[in-house]
Every structure is written in C-alpha cells, then in structure tokens.
Design a protein around this motif. Structure first.
Motif, PDB file in Angstrom:
ATOM      1  N   ARG A  84       8.566  18.668   1.092  1.00 20.72           N
ATOM      2  CA  ARG A  84       8.047  19.438   2.214  1.00 20.72           C
ATOM      3  C   ARG A  84       9.164  19.794   3.186  1.00 20.72           C
ATOM      4  NH1 ARG A  84       3.086  21.846   1.844  1.00 20.72           N
ATOM      5  NH2 ARG A  84       1.604  20.392   0.957  1.00 20.72           N
ATOM      6  N   LYS A  85      10.227  19.009   3.193  1.00 21.50           N
ATOM      7  CA  LYS A  85      11.326  19.237   4.128  1.00 21.50           C
ATOM      8  C   LYS A  85      12.191  20.418   3.697  1.00 21.50           C
ATOM      9  CE  LYS A  85      13.234  15.672   6.220  1.00 21.50           C
ATOM     10  NZ  LYS A  85      14.026  14.456   6.447  1.00 21.50           N
ATOM     11  N   THR A  86      12.582  20.456   2.408  1.00 24.51           N
ATOM     12  CA  THR A  86      13.502  21.483   1.926  1.00 24.51           C
ATOM     13  C   THR A  86      12.828  22.526   1.037  1.00 24.51           C
ATOM     14  OG1 THR A  86      14.128  20.181  -0.002  1.00 24.51           O
ATOM     15  CG2 THR A  86      15.438  19.886   1.988  1.00 24.51           C
ATOM     16  N   GLY A  87      11.678  22.215   0.476  1.00 28.92           N
ATOM     17  CA  GLY A  87      11.004  23.131  -0.429  1.00 28.92           C
ATOM     18  C   GLY A  87      11.550  23.091  -1.848  1.00 28.92           C
ATOM     19  N   GLU A  88      12.495  22.199  -2.116  1.00 35.52           N
ATOM     20  CA  GLU A  88      13.086  22.110  -3.454  1.00 35.52           C
ATOM     21  C   GLU A  88      12.257  21.213  -4.358  1.00 35.52           C
ATOM     22  OE1 GLU A  88      17.093  20.788  -3.073  1.00 35.52           O
ATOM     23  OE2 GLU A  88      17.677  22.481  -1.796  1.00 35.52           O
ATOM     24  N   GLU A  89      12.393  21.433  -5.652  1.00 40.94           N
ATOM     25  CA  GLU A  89      11.667  20.638  -6.647  1.00 40.94           C
ATOM     26  C   GLU A  89      12.252  19.236  -6.711  1.00 40.94           C
ATOM     27  OE1 GLU A  89      10.844  20.840 -11.420  1.00 40.94           O
ATOM     28  OE2 GLU A  89      11.060  22.721 -10.328  1.00 40.94           O
ATOM     29  N   HIS A 142       0.830  -1.196   0.000  1.00 40.89           N
ATOM     30  CA  HIS A 142       0.000   0.000   0.000  1.00 40.89           C
ATOM     31  C   HIS A 142       0.867   1.248   0.000  1.00 40.89           C
ATOM     32  CE1 HIS A 142      -3.241   2.794   1.142  1.00 40.89           C
ATOM     33  NE2 HIS A 142      -4.005   1.895   0.522  1.00 40.89           N
ATOM     34  N   VAL A 143       0.414   2.256  -0.730  1.00 41.02           N
ATOM     35  CA  VAL A 143       1.189   3.478  -0.897  1.00 41.02           C
ATOM     36  C   VAL A 143       1.372   4.232   0.424  1.00 41.02           C
ATOM     37  CG1 VAL A 143      -0.734   4.994  -1.487  1.00 41.02           C
ATOM     38  CG2 VAL A 143       1.512   5.435  -2.447  1.00 41.02           C
ATOM     39  N   SER A 144       0.497   4.018   1.401  1.00 41.96           N
ATOM     40  CA  SER A 144       0.631   4.696   2.691  1.00 41.96           C
ATOM     41  C   SER A 144       1.781   4.137   3.511  1.00 41.96           C
ATOM     42  CB  SER A 144      -0.669   4.580   3.494  1.00 41.96           C
ATOM     43  OG  SER A 144      -0.903   3.232   3.859  1.00 41.96           O
ATOM     44  N   ASN A 145       2.323   2.990   3.121  1.00 44.03           N
ATOM     45  CA  ASN A 145       3.423   2.366   3.854  1.00 44.03           C
ATOM     46  C   ASN A 145       4.798   2.749   3.328  1.00 44.03           C
ATOM     47  OD1 ASN A 145       1.612   1.062   5.500  1.00 44.03           O
ATOM     48  ND2 ASN A 145       1.526  -0.748   4.211  1.00 44.03           N
ATOM     49  N   VAL A 146       4.871   3.690   2.375  1.00 46.44           N
ATOM     50  CA  VAL A 146       6.154   4.130   1.843  1.00 46.44           C
ATOM     51  C   VAL A 146       6.243   5.654   1.875  1.00 46.44           C
ATOM     52  CG1 VAL A 146       6.463   2.131   0.323  1.00 46.44           C
ATOM     53  CG2 VAL A 146       5.351   4.169  -0.556  1.00 46.44           C
ATOM     54  N   MET A 147       7.485   6.148   1.992  1.00 39.67           N
ATOM     55  CA  MET A 147       7.756   7.588   1.911  1.00 39.67           C
ATOM     56  C   MET A 147       8.917   7.814   0.965  1.00 39.67           C
ATOM     57  SD  MET A 147       7.348   9.231   5.694  1.00 39.67           S
ATOM     58  CE  MET A 147       7.350  10.924   5.128  1.00 39.67           C
ATOM     59  N   LEU A 148       8.904   8.953   0.294  1.00 39.19           N
ATOM     60  CA  LEU A 148       9.944   9.311  -0.651  1.00 39.19           C
ATOM     61  C   LEU A 148      11.250   9.606   0.071  1.00 39.19           C
ATOM     62  CD1 LEU A 148      10.314   9.931  -3.730  1.00 39.19           C
ATOM     63  CD2 LEU A 148      10.036  12.308  -3.107  1.00 39.19           C
ATOM     64  N   VAL A 149      12.362   9.074  -0.448  1.00 40.49           N
ATOM     65  CA  VAL A 149      13.686   9.302   0.131  1.00 40.49           C
ATOM     66  C   VAL A 149      14.287  10.547  -0.509  1.00 40.49           C
ATOM     67  CG1 VAL A 149      16.027   8.405   0.331  1.00 40.49           C
ATOM     68  CG2 VAL A 149      14.089   6.885   0.641  1.00 40.49           C
ATOM     69  N   GLU A 150      14.783  11.449   0.360  1.00 42.36           N
ATOM     70  CA  GLU A 150      15.471  12.645  -0.121  1.00 42.36           C
ATOM     71  C   GLU A 150      16.705  12.864   0.751  1.00 42.36           C
ATOM     72  OE1 GLU A 150      14.672  17.344  -0.911  1.00 42.36           O
ATOM     73  OE2 GLU A 150      13.944  16.423   0.908  1.00 42.36           O
ATOM     74  N   GLY A 151      17.871  12.813   0.143  1.00 40.76           N
ATOM     75  CA  GLY A 151      19.103  12.973   0.909  1.00 40.76           C
ATOM     76  C   GLY A 151      19.281  11.826   1.889  1.00 40.76           C
ATOM     77  N   ASP A 152      19.447  12.162   3.179  1.00 45.59           N
ATOM     78  CA  ASP A 152      19.658  11.144   4.200  1.00 45.59           C
ATOM     79  C   ASP A 152      18.357  10.589   4.765  1.00 45.59           C
ATOM     80  OD1 ASP A 152      22.350  11.497   3.910  1.00 45.59           O
ATOM     81  OD2 ASP A 152      22.507  12.955   5.532  1.00 45.59           O
ATOM     82  N   GLY A 153      17.261  11.337   4.668  1.00 48.50           N
ATOM     83  CA  GLY A 153      16.016  10.916   5.292  1.00 48.50           C
ATOM     84  C   GLY A 153      14.867  10.831   4.314  1.00 48.50           C
ATOM     85  N   THR A 158      10.850  12.339   3.191  1.00 47.21           N
ATOM     86  CA  THR A 158      10.107  13.583   3.152  1.00 47.21           C
ATOM     87  C   THR A 158       8.710  13.349   2.611  1.00 47.21           C
ATOM     88  OG1 THR A 158      10.114  15.859   2.344  1.00 47.21           O
ATOM     89  CG2 THR A 158      10.928  14.195   0.850  1.00 47.21           C
ATOM     90  N   ARG A 159       7.822  14.258   2.972  1.00 46.78           N
ATOM     91  CA  ARG A 159       6.494  14.258   2.374  1.00 46.78           C
ATOM     92  C   ARG A 159       6.563  15.030   1.060  1.00 46.78           C
ATOM     93  NH1 ARG A 159       2.948  17.136   6.184  1.00 46.78           N
ATOM     94  NH2 ARG A 159       4.868  18.194   6.696  1.00 46.78           N
ATOM     95  N   ILE A 160       5.520  14.895   0.256  1.00 43.40           N
ATOM     96  CA  ILE A 160       5.504  15.516  -1.062  1.00 43.40           C
ATOM     97  C   ILE A 160       4.438  16.586  -1.103  1.00 43.40           C
ATOM     98  CG2 ILE A 160       5.171  15.105  -3.528  1.00 43.40           C
ATOM     99  CD1 ILE A 160       6.006  12.204  -2.972  1.00 43.40           C
ATOM    100  N   GLY A 161       4.796  17.743  -1.643  1.00 40.92           N
ATOM    101  CA  GLY A 161       3.846  18.829  -1.852  1.00 40.92           C
ATOM    102  C   GLY A 161       3.868  19.231  -3.312  1.00 40.92           C
ATOM    103  N   PHE A 162       3.019  20.183  -3.652  1.00 40.59           N
ATOM    104  CA  PHE A 162       2.949  20.668  -5.026  1.00 40.59           C
ATOM    105  C   PHE A 162       2.948  22.184  -5.015  1.00 40.59           C
ATOM    106  CE2 PHE A 162       1.239  16.444  -5.339  1.00 40.59           C
ATOM    107  CZ  PHE A 162       1.737  15.989  -6.543  1.00 40.59           C
TER     108      PHE A 162
END
Length: 116
Positions: free
Chosen positions: A110-115, A68-79, A81-85
C-alpha cells in the motif's frame, strides 16, 4: 470461519503490539483457523517436554508461541506497510500450444504500490 490472512509463511514481519513490540522476524507458520502466526524469535515461552522415545532428552525447552495476526505488519524496505491486492493479466499455454489470457490476484504494498 477463519478470516483472510494476508501474511504468508516466509514473510518478514514487525511486531507492532504486545510484549515483543518492535521485534522483527520471519514467519515460520500461519494458523489460519486461529488467526495467528508463529514468528521466529518472538513470543518465546518455556515448554516442559517428556522423553517419549529412547535417546530423546526431556527437560525445559524454549519455543515460539503463536501471536495474533493483527499484532504484526509486513516489513518493506526501512518501514512497515499494509497489504493490498490487484488483478494482473498474464498468459498461459495449453497442451496443444495455443495461449490464452488469465487474471490472477497479486499482493501489493500500500505504501509503494509495488508487487510483493
């Protein structure tokens, strides 16, 4: 009707719940109608296959099952992050050479605000 899934094929994700908690892998496919993703090396199950064509072998193979998609999170750098638009303005060219501005939606961290 399927929900909006912010994870895309090719993203690197980390499993945050379930038997493979803590594992990271690349998203192989997204099943939008079922709100599930198939992650490389995660949720592996044994599957019995029958030789359908001549030369093909039958037996037991290990394949990745969807989670299920709720059981995964996107990896960014070392940790993770959540995803925004957010909306970004850009320019496009017409066939006659003139330009015009367009607004497109891009995924951001959502963590860094970068694309992303």
């Amino acid at each position: 009707m399927a929900k909006n899934i912010n994870i895309k094929t090719g993203d690197t994700v980390k499993v945050i719940a379930g038997k493979d908690k803590g594992a990271t892998g690349k998203v192989l496919s997204v099943l939008r109608e079922d709100d599930r993703v198939v992650v490389e090396g995660v949720n592996q199950v044994k599957k019995h296959v029958k030789a359908m064509a001549q030369g093909q072998e039958s037996g037991i193979v290990t394949v990745e099952a969807p989670i299920h998609v709720s059981n995964v999170m996107l990896v960014e750098g070392d940790g993770v992050t959540r995803i925004g638009f957010k909306k970004v303005e850009g320019t496009k060219k017409r066939a006659d050479g003139s330009t015009y501005t367009v607004e497109r939606s891009v995924r951001i961290s959502r963590k860094t605000g970068e694309e992303i």
